[in-house]
Motif scaffolding. Structure first.
Motif, PDB file in Angstrom:
ATOM      1  N   PHE A 109       5.175   0.665   9.182  1.00 17.74           N
ATOM      2  CA  PHE A 109       5.247   0.917   7.868  1.00 17.74           C
ATOM      3  C   PHE A 109       6.423   1.259   7.434  1.00 17.74           C
ATOM      4  O   PHE A 109       7.247   2.078   7.732  1.00 17.74           O
ATOM      5  N   MET A 110       6.660   0.850   6.350  1.00 15.04           N
ATOM      6  CA  MET A 110       7.995   1.112   5.534  1.00 15.04           C
ATOM      7  C   MET A 110       8.109   1.839   4.515  1.00 15.04           C
ATOM      8  O   MET A 110       7.139   2.155   3.542  1.00 15.04           O
ATOM      9  N   ALA A 111       8.793   3.037   4.425  1.00 19.85           N
ATOM     10  CA  ALA A 111       8.823   3.941   3.414  1.00 19.85           C
ATOM     11  C   ALA A 111       9.265   3.285   2.010  1.00 19.85           C
ATOM     12  O   ALA A 111       9.861   2.200   1.944  1.00 19.85           O
ATOM     13  N   GLY A 112       8.912   4.130   1.148  1.00 18.86           N
ATOM     14  CA  GLY A 112       9.218   3.574  -0.464  1.00 18.86           C
ATOM     15  C   GLY A 112       8.165   4.001  -1.308  1.00 18.86           C
ATOM     16  O   GLY A 112       7.253   4.893  -1.010  1.00 18.86           O
ATOM     17  N   GLU A 113       8.242   3.642  -2.697  1.00 14.73           N
ATOM     18  CA  GLU A 113       7.505   4.123  -3.692  1.00 14.73           C
ATOM     19  C   GLU A 113       6.692   2.735  -3.943  1.00 14.73           C
ATOM     20  O   GLU A 113       7.177   1.790  -4.486  1.00 14.73           O
ATOM     21  N   TYR A 114       5.017   2.819  -3.776  1.00 10.04           N
ATOM     22  CA  TYR A 114       4.320   1.821  -3.610  1.00 10.04           C
ATOM     23  C   TYR A 114       3.391   1.798  -5.058  1.00 10.04           C
ATOM     24  O   TYR A 114       2.932   2.961  -5.482  1.00 10.04           O
ATOM     25  N   GLU A 115       2.832   0.685  -5.452  1.00 11.81           N
ATOM     26  CA  GLU A 115       1.774   0.558  -6.466  1.00 11.81           C
ATOM     27  C   GLU A 115       0.504   0.254  -5.552  1.00 11.81           C
ATOM     28  O   GLU A 115       0.405  -0.797  -5.214  1.00 11.81           O
ATOM     29  N   LEU A 116      -0.225   1.173  -5.523  1.00 12.86           N
ATOM     30  CA  LEU A 116      -1.586   0.953  -4.975  1.00 12.86           C
ATOM     31  C   LEU A 116      -2.460   1.245  -6.025  1.00 12.86           C
ATOM     32  O   LEU A 116      -2.553   2.011  -6.871  1.00 12.86           O
ATOM     33  N   SER A 117      -3.897   0.711  -5.601  1.00 15.53           N
ATOM     34  CA  SER A 117      -5.129   1.025  -6.465  1.00 15.53           C
ATOM     35  C   SER A 117      -6.321   1.195  -5.765  1.00 15.53           C
ATOM     36  O   SER A 117      -6.433   0.695  -4.578  1.00 15.53           O
ATOM     37  N   PRO A 118      -7.300   1.877  -6.333  1.00 17.00           N
ATOM     38  CA  PRO A 118      -8.584   2.138  -5.415  1.00 17.00           C
ATOM     39  C   PRO A 118      -9.108   1.118  -5.090  1.00 17.00           C
ATOM     40  O   PRO A 118     -10.398   1.026  -4.585  1.00 17.00           O
ATOM     41  N   SER A 119      -9.098  -0.100  -5.891  1.00 20.42           N
ATOM     42  CA  SER A 119      -9.642  -1.463  -5.716  1.00 20.42           C
ATOM     43  C   SER A 119      -9.356  -2.164  -4.445  1.00 20.42           C
ATOM     44  O   SER A 119      -9.971  -3.130  -4.058  1.00 20.42           O
ATOM     45  N   MET A 120      -8.240  -1.576  -3.809  1.00 16.59           N
ATOM     46  CA  MET A 120      -7.585  -2.173  -2.482  1.00 16.59           C
ATOM     47  C   MET A 120      -8.532  -1.819  -1.397  1.00 16.59           C
ATOM     48  O   MET A 120      -8.687  -0.607  -1.188  1.00 16.59           O
ATOM     49  N   ASP A 121      -8.633  -2.918  -0.518  1.00 19.64           N
ATOM     50  CA  ASP A 121      -9.397  -2.270   0.807  1.00 19.64           C
ATOM     51  C   ASP A 121      -8.199  -1.940   1.760  1.00 19.64           C
ATOM     52  O   ASP A 121      -6.952  -2.297   1.432  1.00 19.64           O
ATOM     53  N   ILE A 122      -8.588  -1.343   2.871  1.00 18.75           N
ATOM     54  CA  ILE A 122      -7.393  -0.994   3.926  1.00 18.75           C
ATOM     55  C   ILE A 122      -6.494  -1.949   4.325  1.00 18.75           C
ATOM     56  O   ILE A 122      -5.476  -1.785   4.570  1.00 18.75           O
ATOM     57  N   PRO A 123      -7.070  -3.121   4.791  1.00 12.83           N
ATOM     58  CA  PRO A 123      -6.183  -4.190   5.407  1.00 12.83           C
ATOM     59  C   PRO A 123      -5.209  -4.641   4.117  1.00 12.83           C
ATOM     60  O   PRO A 123      -3.949  -4.826   4.732  1.00 12.83           O
ATOM     61  N   GLU A 124      -5.610  -4.643   2.972  1.00 19.54           N
ATOM     62  CA  GLU A 124      -4.567  -5.052   1.817  1.00 19.54           C
ATOM     63  C   GLU A 124      -3.526  -3.983   1.743  1.00 19.54           C
ATOM     64  O   GLU A 124      -2.473  -3.975   1.649  1.00 19.54           O
ATOM     65  N   ILE A 125      -4.139  -2.499   1.867  1.00 20.77           N
ATOM     66  CA  ILE A 125      -2.917  -1.499   1.742  1.00 20.77           C
ATOM     67  C   ILE A 125      -2.046  -1.575   2.966  1.00 20.77           C
ATOM     68  O   ILE A 125      -0.795  -1.462   2.710  1.00 20.77           O
ATOM     69  N   LEU A 126      -2.524  -1.824   4.120  1.00 22.72           N
ATOM     70  CA  LEU A 126      -1.708  -1.723   5.579  1.00 22.72           C
ATOM     71  C   LEU A 126      -0.715  -2.994   5.276  1.00 22.72           C
ATOM     72  O   LEU A 126       0.433  -2.895   5.776  1.00 22.72           O
ATOM     73  N   ASN A 127      -1.153  -4.123   4.872  1.00 22.85           N
ATOM     74  CA  ASN A 127      -0.454  -5.291   4.701  1.00 22.85           C
ATOM     75  C   ASN A 127       0.771  -4.754   3.551  1.00 22.85           C
ATOM     76  O   ASN A 127       1.891  -5.426   3.941  1.00 22.85           O
TER      77      ASN A 127
END
Length: 378
Positions: A109-127
């Motif tokens: 996993f890479m450090a940084g500031e991400y744009e994430l949403s509650p609509s994402m499933d875990i595989p998408e977040i990990l990707n």
């Protein structure tokens, strides 16, 4: 008197034996009841645990349009990332996230500031966390519609990445890549896809959806991985139903693809599904035209009698049972129809010119309906 004494002793011994037997029965009943209660509790706890974990892997809110900026510091542990995501409302449970990452052997996993949403499933977040999709727009998107065959998907991928169709298609059928993917997705890509009769192993496994890519020139493996992640996530919702219906993933996707190919906008897919299952039960060939065209590698508006003679395991006019594998990718509606066919006596269906489907129970009724359309064309 001595005789009476012996008789009394026998009666006492008999009475005690009966009492012991009664007590033994009671003890056995108690043990049996306790055992059943323990088994039931284990089943309930196991079932509840499975449902809890399964639910925790799903998006917090699939319809959410909220996008949050989440900072992942350098050197943050998986547990720390999970706690951060849970605190921000991006995932449901940090512990489930942690164990999922370990189970899937994910990392990097890479450090940084991400744009994430509650609509994402875990595989998408990990990707996102693995590829470092940090506050950036997608380099490009790939839209895969329902009912697409592998060659058509290869064309869409090639067009988006400026590669050749042949280059992408060869990549999708590369044995080394497929073997690697089978190790990564053991419950999804089983040995059934490597059956010698299967035309293309990944046919039907690349789920119809919109895929965003943040590298301008991703590899075939990277693109396919995103699609298989989606397929696995979608099918997870139907795993128990599949087991209850005694359908493997391969059989489910194969049946769903037939329904997808036969359905029109006005079609009742669950009725189409019932026809196919009714025919399977009776040992009748499915006799569905799309399998013939798939065997020939053609796209035609009309199937001719000579087409029905094609020598292929996919020809459902010549072979009974399901074809060796899917003939296209299927959407959720067709997958659900494959799992929940209507309870009918229909054995035939016919597509009307207006897109509706006419269902019949006998060959005589089917031919009568077919004759109506032929006479109307004259």
């Amino acid at each position: 008197m001595a005789t009476d004494g012996k008789e009394n002793n026998k009666d006492i011994i008999r009475q005690k034996l009966l009492e012991h037997q009664g007590e033994a029965k009671i003890v056995r009943k108690i043990v049996m009841i306790i055992s059943l209660v323990i088994i039931l509790l284990i089943a309930l706890i196991g079932g509840a645990g499975y449902l809890y974990i399964h639910s925790s892997l799903k998006p917090v809110d699939p319809k959410s349009k909220v996008v949050k900026k989440v900072d992942i510091p350098i050197g943050f542990s998986v547990a720390g990332i999970g706690e951060k995501l849970e605190a921000e409302g991006i995932i449901k449970n940090a512990k489930v996230f942690k164990y999922y990452v370990k189970l899937k052997n994910e990392g990097g996993f890479m450090a940084g500031e991400y744009e994430l949403s509650p609509s994402m499933d875990i595989p998408e977040i990990l990707n996102r966390l693995k590829t470092g999709k940090v506050l950036q727009k997608a380099a490009f998107k790939i839209i895969i519609p329902e009912g697409q065959q592998l060659q058509e998907i290869a064309h869409i991928m090639a067009k988006a990445t400026k590669k050749t169709d042949d280059e992408i298609f060869k990549g999708l059928n590369d044995k080394a890549l497929i073997n690697k993917l089978m190790v990564k997705y053991p419950d999804l890509l089983t040995s059934e896809i490597m059956n010698s009769k299967v035309k293309y192993p990944l046919e039907g496994y690349l789920f119809p959806a919109t895929y965003s890519f943040y590298k301008p020139n991703p590899t075939v493996e990277e693109m396919v991985t995103a699609m298989l992640d989606k397929t696995q996530t979608v099918l997870a919702d139907y795993s128990q139903e599949s087991k209850d219906k005694h359908l493997s993933v391969h059989q489910l996707l194969t049946m769903a693809s037939l329904i997808e190919e036969e359905a029109t906008a006005k079609a009742d897919r669950k009725k189409i599904s019932s026809v196919f299952f009714n025919r399977l039960k009776k040992g009748m060939p499915l006799q569905t035209d799309p399998t013939v065209l798939y065997a020939e590698g053609k796209h035609k508006e009309r199937v001719l009698y000579q087409d029905l003679e094609v020598n292929s395991p996919y020809n459902t006019y010549k072979n009974t049972g399901l074809p060796p594998g899917p003939i296209s990718n299927a959407g959720k509606v067709s997958i659900e129809a494959a799992l929940n066919p209507d309870n009918t006596d229909y054995l035939y269906f016919l597509a009307a010119p207006d897109g509706s489907i006419i269902f019949t129970k006998t060959l005589e009724e089917h031919n009568q309906e077919k004759a109506k359309f032929i006479s109307n064309k004259k």
